[in-house]
Design a protein around this motif. Structure first.
Motif, short mmCIF file in Angstrom:
data_model
loop_
_atom_site.label_atom_id
_atom_site.label_comp_id
_atom_site.label_asym_id
_atom_site.label_seq_id
_atom_site.Cartn_x
_atom_site.Cartn_y
_atom_site.Cartn_z
N GLU A 178 -4.26 -6.18 -3.93
CA GLU A 178 -3.40 -7.21 -4.61
C GLU A 178 -2.23 -6.25 -5.24
O GLU A 178 -2.35 -5.39 -6.15
CB GLU A 178 -3.78 -8.22 -5.52
N GLN A 219 -1.52 -10.89 -1.87
CA GLN A 219 -2.86 -10.07 -1.12
C GLN A 219 -2.59 -9.50 0.04
O GLN A 219 -1.75 -9.96 1.03
CB GLN A 219 -3.76 -11.51 -0.92
N THR A 251 2.40 -11.69 -7.14
CA THR A 251 1.32 -10.91 -6.49
C THR A 251 1.06 -11.51 -5.19
O THR A 251 0.78 -12.56 -4.98
CB THR A 251 0.16 -11.21 -7.55
#
Length: 185
Positions: free
Chosen positions: A38, A48, A46
């Motif tokens: 992340e 993934q 943020t």
């Protein structure tokens, strides 16, 4: 396959617009985290990742590698010796290398783009004194593609589509996205 590299402090629009447009073009894209699974951008978003830098073991199917800008993202990209080796290998093996905004400075500092035609964010472009500086939205010199900044992220991404799938495909995608053509400056 296209790898887009994410480091803490990346410029979200440049990175995510590029990934989005390439995926709309049905190009296999992997978001690669330099320092984890992340990664948080410069504006607190943020994301993934699809994979981490340490999991990349082969490059045989990689057609292109992309570096988004952003501060301190570019400093974190520059600090990765694994990324430097991967990008250097990409240049040697005729892979497309793309960088936008401040990211061409990473390639420059690694000694990979001397005497190449480039564009970059204005404060960074003037630092690339061993390059042929072009004040345009997107510049291509062989397999090196550079973009000026966040405001041309979609144009930059469409150029990547154009080199991977052809101009006609890119223009059809532009029309579907209802995106006007910009004039280079």
């Amino acid at each position: 396959m296209v790898y887009v590299f994410f480091a803490t402090g990346f410029e979200e629009v440049e990175a995510l617009a590029t990934v989005d447009v390439l995926r709309r073009a049905e190009i296999d894209v992997k978001m690669i985290g330099i320092s984890g699974n992340e990664i948080t951008g410069g504006h607190g978003i943020t994301v993934q990742m699809d994979a981490e830098m340490g999991s990349i073991t082969q490059m045989e199917n990689v057609e292109m590698m992309v570096l988004p800008g952003g501060v301190p993202g570019i400093d974190n990209l520059k600090a990765s010796l694994d990324l430097k080796a991967l990008i250097s290998n990409g240049f040697k093996n005729d892979c497309y290398i793309a960088a936008i905004c401040a990211a061409p400075s990473v390639l420059y500092d690694w000694g990979l783009i001397d005497q190449k035609k480039v564009t970059a964010y204005p404060n960074y472009l003037k630092q690339l004194d061993q390059c042929i500086q072009i004040d345009e939205a997107v510049v291509q010199d062989g397999k090196l593609i550079t973009g000026k900044g966040v405001g041309v992220a979609l144009e930059f991404a469409l150029r990547l589509v154009s080199v991977l799938k052809g101009d006609a495909f890119s223009e059809r995608l532009r029309a579907k996205m209802v995106m006007p053509t910009i004039e280079s400056r």
